[in-house]
Design a protein around this motif. Structure first.
Motif, PDB file in Angstrom:
ATOM      1  N   THR A 104      11.322 -31.633 -25.862  1.00 54.09           N
ATOM      2  CA  THR A 104      11.316 -30.889 -24.603  1.00 54.09           C
ATOM      3  C   THR A 104      12.479 -29.911 -24.616  1.00 54.09           C
ATOM      4  OG1 THR A 104      10.305 -32.688 -23.325  1.00 54.09           O
ATOM      5  CG2 THR A 104      11.577 -31.057 -22.096  1.00 54.09           C
ATOM      6  N   LEU A 105      12.210 -28.669 -24.256  1.00 49.20           N
ATOM      7  CA  LEU A 105      13.262 -27.654 -24.127  1.00 49.20           C
ATOM      8  C   LEU A 105      13.577 -27.487 -22.650  1.00 49.20           C
ATOM      9  CD1 LEU A 105      12.121 -24.932 -26.698  1.00 49.20           C
ATOM     10  CD2 LEU A 105      13.316 -27.096 -27.083  1.00 49.20           C
ATOM     11  N   PHE A 106      14.869 -27.607 -22.327  1.00 53.50           N
ATOM     12  CA  PHE A 106      15.298 -27.670 -20.937  1.00 53.50           C
ATOM     13  C   PHE A 106      16.589 -26.875 -20.793  1.00 53.50           C
ATOM     14  CE2 PHE A 106      17.008 -30.633 -17.430  1.00 53.50           C
ATOM     15  CZ  PHE A 106      16.264 -30.017 -16.434  1.00 53.50           C
ATOM     16  N   GLY A 107      17.116 -26.788 -19.588  1.00 55.51           N
ATOM     17  CA  GLY A 107      18.363 -26.095 -19.352  1.00 55.51           C
ATOM     18  C   GLY A 107      18.960 -26.499 -18.018  1.00 55.51           C
ATOM     19  N   GLY A 108      19.696 -25.593 -17.362  1.00 57.90           N
ATOM     20  CA  GLY A 108      19.594 -24.171 -17.295  1.00 57.90           C
ATOM     21  C   GLY A 108      18.157 -23.699 -17.402  1.00 57.90           C
ATOM     22  N   GLU A 109      18.036 -22.432 -17.726  1.00 60.53           N
ATOM     23  CA  GLU A 109      16.720 -21.870 -18.006  1.00 60.53           C
ATOM     24  C   GLU A 109      16.597 -21.698 -19.519  1.00 60.53           C
ATOM     25  OE1 GLU A 109      13.309 -20.560 -18.731  1.00 60.53           O
ATOM     26  OE2 GLU A 109      13.763 -21.325 -16.719  1.00 60.53           O
ATOM     27  N   PRO A 110      15.761 -22.529 -20.183  1.00 63.28           N
ATOM     28  CA  PRO A 110      15.730 -22.528 -21.650  1.00 63.28           C
ATOM     29  C   PRO A 110      15.308 -21.199 -22.267  1.00 63.28           C
ATOM     30  CG  PRO A 110      13.907 -23.806 -20.744  1.00 63.28           C
ATOM     31  CD  PRO A 110      14.834 -23.513 -19.604  1.00 63.28           C
ATOM     32  N   LEU A 111      14.483 -20.424 -21.563  1.00 58.59           N
ATOM     33  CA  LEU A 111      14.012 -19.169 -22.142  1.00 58.59           C
ATOM     34  C   LEU A 111      15.087 -18.082 -22.134  1.00 58.59           C
ATOM     35  CD1 LEU A 111      10.344 -19.044 -20.815  1.00 58.59           C
ATOM     36  CD2 LEU A 111      11.163 -19.750 -23.075  1.00 58.59           C
ATOM     37  N   LEU A 112      16.250 -18.368 -21.539  1.00 57.54           N
ATOM     38  CA  LEU A 112      17.373 -17.441 -21.635  1.00 57.54           C
ATOM     39  C   LEU A 112      18.050 -17.519 -23.010  1.00 57.54           C
ATOM     40  CD1 LEU A 112      19.124 -17.830 -18.146  1.00 57.54           C
ATOM     41  CD2 LEU A 112      17.884 -15.828 -18.998  1.00 57.54           C
ATOM     42  N   HIS A 113      17.857 -18.609 -23.727  1.00 61.12           N
ATOM     43  CA  HIS A 113      18.434 -18.732 -25.066  1.00 61.12           C
ATOM     44  C   HIS A 113      17.675 -17.803 -26.010  1.00 61.12           C
ATOM     45  CE1 HIS A 113      19.654 -20.384 -28.934  1.00 61.12           C
ATOM     46  NE2 HIS A 113      20.553 -21.145 -28.324  1.00 61.12           N
ATOM     47  N   ARG A 114      18.395 -16.993 -26.733  1.00 65.18           N
ATOM     48  CA  ARG A 114      17.743 -15.970 -27.579  1.00 65.18           C
ATOM     49  C   ARG A 114      16.872 -16.568 -28.669  1.00 65.18           C
ATOM     50  NH1 ARG A 114      20.291 -15.254 -32.436  1.00 65.18           N
ATOM     51  NH2 ARG A 114      22.338 -16.258 -32.702  1.00 65.18           N
ATOM     52  N   GLY A 115      17.103 -17.840 -28.994  1.00 67.92           N
ATOM     53  CA  GLY A 115      16.322 -18.452 -30.068  1.00 67.92           C
ATOM     54  C   GLY A 115      15.198 -19.356 -29.583  1.00 67.92           C
ATOM     55  N   ALA A 116      14.904 -19.340 -28.286  1.00 61.06           N
ATOM     56  CA  ALA A 116      13.930 -20.288 -27.736  1.00 61.06           C
ATOM     57  C   ALA A 116      12.554 -20.151 -28.379  1.00 61.06           C
ATOM     58  CB  ALA A 116      13.828 -20.118 -26.223  1.00 61.06           C
ATOM     59  N   LEU A 117      12.062 -18.936 -28.499  1.00 58.98           N
ATOM     60  CA  LEU A 117      10.715 -18.736 -29.050  1.00 58.98           C
ATOM     61  C   LEU A 117      10.664 -19.114 -30.526  1.00 58.98           C
ATOM     62  CD1 LEU A 117       9.931 -15.376 -27.261  1.00 58.98           C
ATOM     63  CD2 LEU A 117       8.951 -17.606 -26.730  1.00 58.98           C
ATOM     64  N   ASP A 118      11.699 -18.750 -31.276  1.00 59.91           N
ATOM     65  CA  ASP A 118      11.751 -19.142 -32.692  1.00 59.91           C
ATOM     66  C   ASP A 118      11.777 -20.662 -32.827  1.00 59.91           C
ATOM     67  OD1 ASP A 118      11.676 -16.585 -33.718  1.00 59.91           O
ATOM     68  OD2 ASP A 118      13.857 -16.372 -33.786  1.00 59.91           O
ATOM     69  N   LEU A 119      12.491 -21.315 -31.929  1.00 58.43           N
ATOM     70  CA  LEU A 119      12.574 -22.776 -32.001  1.00 58.43           C
ATOM     71  C   LEU A 119      11.225 -23.416 -31.707  1.00 58.43           C
ATOM     72  CD1 LEU A 119      14.635 -25.011 -32.550  1.00 58.43           C
ATOM     73  CD2 LEU A 119      14.930 -25.234 -30.080  1.00 58.43           C
ATOM     74  N   ILE A 120      10.496 -22.893 -30.723  1.00 50.23           N
ATOM     75  CA  ILE A 120       9.149 -23.413 -30.446  1.00 50.23           C
ATOM     76  C   ILE A 120       8.274 -23.275 -31.685  1.00 50.23           C
ATOM     77  CG2 ILE A 120       7.054 -23.089 -29.072  1.00 50.23           C
ATOM     78  CD1 ILE A 120       8.913 -22.078 -26.788  1.00 50.23           C
ATOM     79  N   ARG A 121       8.344 -22.125 -32.340  1.00 49.65           N
ATOM     80  CA  ARG A 121       7.541 -21.919 -33.555  1.00 49.65           C
ATOM     81  C   ARG A 121       7.918 -22.939 -34.634  1.00 49.65           C
ATOM     82  NH1 ARG A 121       9.288 -16.429 -32.471  1.00 49.65           N
ATOM     83  NH2 ARG A 121       7.633 -15.299 -31.345  1.00 49.65           N
ATOM     84  N   THR A 122       9.203 -23.190 -34.782  1.00 51.11           N
ATOM     85  CA  THR A 122       9.642 -24.157 -35.795  1.00 51.11           C
ATOM     86  C   THR A 122       9.127 -25.554 -35.460  1.00 51.11           C
ATOM     87  OG1 THR A 122      11.648 -22.888 -36.269  1.00 51.11           O
ATOM     88  CG2 THR A 122      11.655 -25.210 -36.893  1.00 51.11           C
ATOM     89  N   ILE A 123       9.267 -25.956 -34.210  1.00 47.51           N
ATOM     90  CA  ILE A 123       8.809 -27.281 -33.771  1.00 47.51           C
ATOM     91  C   ILE A 123       7.320 -27.441 -34.050  1.00 47.51           C
ATOM     92  CG2 ILE A 123       8.437 -28.750 -31.743  1.00 47.51           C
ATOM     93  CD1 ILE A 123      11.009 -27.363 -30.574  1.00 47.51           C
ATOM     94  N   LYS A 124       6.539 -26.432 -33.692  1.00 49.28           N
ATOM     95  CA  LYS A 124       5.086 -26.529 -33.886  1.00 49.28           C
ATOM     96  C   LYS A 124       4.704 -26.444 -35.361  1.00 49.28           C
ATOM     97  CE  LYS A 124       2.650 -27.411 -31.566  1.00 49.28           C
ATOM     98  NZ  LYS A 124       2.336 -28.828 -31.294  1.00 49.28           N
ATOM     99  N   SER A 125       5.502 -25.741 -36.165  1.00 43.35           N
ATOM    100  CA  SER A 125       5.207 -25.683 -37.601  1.00 43.35           C
ATOM    101  C   SER A 125       5.362 -27.047 -38.257  1.00 43.35           C
ATOM    102  CB  SER A 125       6.130 -24.663 -38.286  1.00 43.35           C
ATOM    103  OG  SER A 125       7.459 -25.163 -38.410  1.00 43.35           O
ATOM    104  N   LYS A 126       6.141 -27.937 -37.620  1.00 37.62           N
ATOM    105  CA  LYS A 126       6.341 -29.299 -38.122  1.00 37.62           C
ATOM    106  C   LYS A 126       5.320 -30.276 -37.553  1.00 37.62           C
ATOM    107  CE  LYS A 126      10.010 -28.109 -40.398  1.00 37.62           C
ATOM    108  NZ  LYS A 126      10.007 -28.081 -41.890  1.00 37.62           N
ATOM    109  N   GLY A 127       4.412 -29.770 -36.709  1.00 35.27           N
ATOM    110  CA  GLY A 127       3.385 -30.628 -36.131  1.00 35.27           C
ATOM    111  C   GLY A 127       3.874 -31.485 -34.983  1.00 35.27           C
TER     112      GLY A 127
END
Length: 386
Positions: A104-127
């Motif tokens: 789970t990505l949380f915060g604060g507002e997690p989408l303010l982190h510049r790497g949020a989208l890249d991290l989602i892609r990495t998480i999903k690439s690992k299944g």
């Protein structure tokens, strides 16, 4: 493992995401066995929440971080600006992917982190299963990326209709921005013939919206949401907060419980009116799955809001969360709880697997098992999850 009160909710998850639900059940069984038979050790966690950032672009009234009583308002700026880099977060996912925790990505507002989208892609690439908890202000901007990344669930905070929500969140036009973002995501899902991300609306019951909670039924239908969860308000008596601090000063010297201070306020709710609103919503929810969390009976509802020392009777009075889940904070610390600055260790210094059953973690679990609950735990929603 899964409280009987939550079976309906779990069954819904099973229907929507069967593989995910079965993994959850299996991991919780292992955690339950460790809780009863172990000496503070636990199987590798079912779930990890990554606290991406302390930063937030809203000032929601009831928020324990940035709200009217929020602790972040008076926090040290250098601490509030600390964040793990995209590279460090990616390395953390690489380190934990072998045991497939739900992230789970949380915060604060997690989408303010510049790497949020890249991290989602990495998480999903690992299944791995990935959920984002967001205030919704940025989902329209990132709609294509969120859909294309394969995000599983998007939990979006909404407090009522446009007037109610914008007043509570302190930003005029926010409701329109969120609903437009949801429409964009749903359009992209329809275009691609996919179901995810599931859109789950999260409504925190508070003194500024409880009188018209039923508005959320129309909001959810208009947004074509998959579900609404109404969260009972987290609030804490000042006396309980002080008792909690004293306990931790004695047993875990140097550990701060100041984050709980953001929840020290009076709830301001008319319990009889709230009960009527809940009954109305349950009777009239036809086109969207509705869940109240915790799932209180009428008697428990009275006790929760009316008794500052309330300890649940319908749920077991013990916390198992640190055997099942943990939180990675922006400074790299791995914590058992969102509101207690006790650290199991830091991922910038050692691998997560060494931290999870290290001396600090096992000592904390042994103490918690002995006590059942720490003083402030009576107001923590994790108490009702496992």
């Amino acid at each position: 493992m899964i409280p009987l009160r939550n079976i309906r909710r779990f069954f819904r998850k099973t229907m929507e995401q069967p593989a995910y639900a079965m993994r959850v059940a299996a991991k919780r069984l292992g955690a339950l066995l460790s809780y009863h038979a172990g000496r503070g050790n636990a199987p590798l966690p079912e779930a990890i929440t990554i606290f991406m950032t302390h930063r937030c672009n809203l000032r929601c009234k009831m928020c324990g971080q940035w709200g009217d009583h929020g602790v972040s308002r008076s926090g040290a700026k250098e601490e509030l600006l600390k964040e793990l880099s995209t590279e460090q977060l990616t390395a953390f996912i690489e380190d934990t992917a072998s045991f497939m925790p739900n992230i789970t990505l949380f915060g604060g507002e997690p989408l303010l982190h510049r790497g949020a989208l890249d991290l989602i892609r990495t998480i999903k690439s690992k299944g791995m299963h990935c959920l984002v908890i967001t205030n919704g202000s940025l989902i329209g901007r990132f709609a294509p990326e969120l859909v294309e990344a394969g995000l599983d669930e998007l939990n979006i905070s909404l407090d009522g209709n446009e007037e109610t929500h914008d007043a509570i969140r302190g930003m005029k036009g926010l409701f329109s921005t969120i609903s437009g973002g949801i429409s964009g995501i749903n359009a992209l899902k329809l275009e691609r013939g996919i179901r995810k991300p599931l859109i789950n609306l999260q409504c925190t019951i508070n003194k500024d919206n409880y009188g018209n909670l039923e508005e959320m039924l129309n909001v959810a239908e208009t947004c074509h949401a998959n579900s609404i969860t109404f969260h009972h308000l987290i609030f804490l008596a000042g006396e309980t907060f002080e008792t909690h601090k004293e306990y931790f000063n004695k047993h875990f010297p140097g550990t701060s419980s100041e984050d709980w201070k953001g929840f020290v306020f009076d709830h301001g709710l008319d319990i009889d009116l709230l009960r009527k609103k809940i009954a109305f919503i349950k009777s009239n929810a036809k086109n969207v799955f509705v869940n109240f969390y915790p799932n209180f009976t009428d008697t428990e509802l009275n006790d929760y809001y009316g008794n500052p020392r309330y300890i649940p009777s319908g749920y077991a009075p013990r916390c198992q969360s640190p055997w099942i889940a943990c939180y990675l904070f922006p400074d790299g610390e791995v914590r058992p709880c969102l509101n207690i600055a006790y650290s199991f260790g830091n991922v910038q210094k050692e691998p997560f697997k060494n931290i999870w059953n290290g001396p600090a973690a096992t000592a904390y679990r042994r103490r918690l098992k002995k006590e059942g609950l720490f003083p402030a735990c009576i107001r923590c929603t994790e108490l009702y999850r496992y």
